[in-house]
Scaffold this active site. Structure first.
Site, PDB file in Angstrom:
ATOM      1  N   ARG A  31      -9.372 -40.165   4.838  1.00 54.15           N
ATOM      2  CA  ARG A  31     -10.622 -40.742   4.304  1.00 54.15           C
ATOM      3  C   ARG A  31     -10.827 -40.470   2.812  1.00 54.15           C
ATOM      4  NH1 ARG A  31     -14.773 -38.318   8.398  1.00 54.15           N
ATOM      5  NH2 ARG A  31     -13.058 -36.867   8.705  1.00 54.15           N
ATOM      6  N   LYS A  57      -9.231 -26.576 -32.755  1.00 52.98           N
ATOM      7  CA  LYS A  57      -8.144 -26.383 -31.790  1.00 52.98           C
ATOM      8  C   LYS A  57      -7.233 -25.272 -32.257  1.00 52.98           C
ATOM      9  CE  LYS A  57      -4.134 -27.611 -31.907  1.00 52.98           C
ATOM     10  NZ  LYS A  57      -2.795 -28.186 -32.067  1.00 52.98           N
TER      11      LYS A  57
END
Ligand code: UD1
Ligand code: CA
Length: 453
Positions: free
Chosen positions: A18, A337
């Site tokens: 599902r 970063k």
């Protein structure tokens, strides 16, 4: 904690049909961590170190995801799904090695905590043979119902096998069960598949144990810890519940949030006391925020460390390896970063700092870019203590700017700048007096001529 030994058998062999996914549902993340890892955390927190994992689909990946924090996990493969009773027996060898307690848990209940597991084990210690973990719900559809006679748990009836009257029962089986280790193999081997689904139901243990004169009981647990996941819609509900729980814990530990429902946390997010998180902030994995920090609205952080007194955002992006020292500031529309931002340094506007070291109290002007990538390799930029980078400068790495140096705005810096030097790297300004007026008048004349046509 009792001195009794315990084996947890975690069932994760389902097909996850599902979920409509290319991977087992227990690998889908909640709070940035696979569901199965959350279940393992609860088992670990309950002080259980011996774990048998029953796998089917994606067996290797599921086993890897289950090994959190060096946990020993023995994996057993169930090649055919014949029911929960059959699945537990896949770990027969482990069960046979002799534990006081056997605890069965499912891999798709990521909101589980150690509480219900401990409560069930306490009942075993008191002399029960089978302890079911139950919950009360307004919506019992699909669950096995706990049937009680004269105050005693007599059976668990699966939805498909239940009578009209039994389906009205709102006390349900969570699927978690504790079984006396001494009796487990005998009880489990008596389960048959004589039922509506033709499966071996683990839940039959209740009736089997009673028939043999054993002691059976149930303990209650909160419904929201036992919510299982079958579809992506349920996954989203579970994520929401997990987020709400984690925010609540952080707020109780001294973190302020103005609109907590808009803050998204990761399982490993660490935030210190007296830190304020403004609305719409997203934490990816690996973020540590110390105390007395402000994370302004609309910021996105991942793999970053933010020290005491620092300030981030609004609209800042901290990527892996961003490391802000005490009182550092990273302001709006800045991306950092893999870079150290020194104590009290300021990166306040529209800037990219990547693969860099920024010294204490340096000031990085608006629109500064560290050009760290040449299309093939990454290079490092070093900016000294107290350096001042004028607005709209490009620092072409590898390059360094010395302590106390000054970079004139609009510069493209390709050579190292020594300490205390001024670097100007831009076209020199030329002035042509009166020329603007000449150009303007010529353009106005052209416009007027067009109109006259
Ligand atoms: C089961 C319980 C039900 C309970 C419900 C709670 C039984 C017979 N029924 O029903 O009483 O209310 O859970 O959610 O136990 N699994 C295997 N191998 C198998 C079968 C199942 O590993 O052969 C695993 C599944 O991956 C899943 C768990 O066991 O993690 C439960 O199986 P599922 O078929 O979903 O049971 P339910 O019908 O939901
Ligand atoms: Ca289920």
């Amino acid at each position: 904690m009792s001195l009794r030994t315990c084996l947890a058998v975690v069932l994760a062999a389902g097909d996850s049909t599902r979920m409509k996914s290319s991977m087992s549902k227990v690998l889908h993340p909640v709070g940035g961590r696979p569901m199965i890892a959350h279940v393992m955390q609860a088992v670990k927190d309950a002080g259980i170190a011996n774990i048998a994992l029953v796998t089917g689909r994606d067996a290797d990946r599921v086993t890897d995801a289950a090994k959190i924090g060096g946990l020993e996990v023995q994996s057993y493969f169930q090649s055919e799904r014949k029911g929960t009773g059959h699945a537990v027996l896949m770990a027969k060898e482990a069960i046979a090695s002799g534990y006081d307690d056997i605890l069965v848990a499912y891999g798709d209940v990521p909101l589980l905590t150690a509480g219900p597991l401990k409560a069930a084990r306490e009942k075993l210690a008191e002399g029960h043979d089978v302890v079911v973990i139950g919950f009360h719900t307004a919506n019992p559809y699909g669950y096995g119902r706990l049937l009680v006679e004269n105050g005693e748990l007599t059976a668990i009836r699966e939805e498909k096998d239940a009578s009209e009257e039994e389906r009205k029962v709102t006390w349900c089986n969570s699927g978690l069960m504790a079984i006396s280790g001494a009796k487990a193999l005998d009880l489990l081997s008596r389960i048959t598949n004589n039922n509506a689904k033709g499966e071996f139901y683990l839940t039959d243990l209740v009736e089997i144990a009673r028939t043999l004169g054993g002691k059976v009981t149930a303990v209650d647990a909160p419904e929201d810890e036992l919510t299982g996941c079958n579809t992506r819609a349920e996954l989203a509900v579970i994520e929401r519940m997990w987020q709400a729980r984690r925010r609540h814990e952080l707020m109780l530990s001294g973190v302020s949030m103005i609109a907590p429902e808009t803050v998204f946390l990761c399982h490993d997010t660490v935030i210190g006391q007296d830190t304020l998180i403004e609305p719409n902030v997203v934490f990816g994995p690996g973020v540590v925020i110390e105390g007395n920090v402000v994370i302004h609205a609309f910021s996105h952080l991942e793999g970053a460390h933010v020290s005491e007194g620092a300030s981030v955002g609004p609209y800042a992006r901290l990527r892996p390896g961003a490391n802000l020292a005490k009182d550092a500031k990273v302001g709006n529309f800045c991306e950092v970063k893999k870079a150290e931002i020194g104590e009290g340094a300021k990166v306040n506007h529209l800037t990219y700092i990547g693969d860099a070291f920024v010294g204490a109290h340096a000031n990085i002007g608006a629109g500064t870019i560290t050009c760290n990538y040449d299309g093939v390799n990454k290079h490092i930029t070093r900016i000294g203590e107290g350096a001042f980078i004028g607005s709209n400068s490009s620092l072409v790495a590898p390059v360094s700017v010395g302590n106390g140096a000054l970079v004139a705005s609009g510069s493209v810096i390709t050579d190292d700048v020594p300490d205390d030097a001024l670097a100007l790297a831009r076209g020199r300004q030329e002035l042509k007096p009166g020329r603007a007026k000449v150009i303007r008048e010529r353009n106005l004349a052209i416009k007027a001529a067009k109109k006259a046509k």
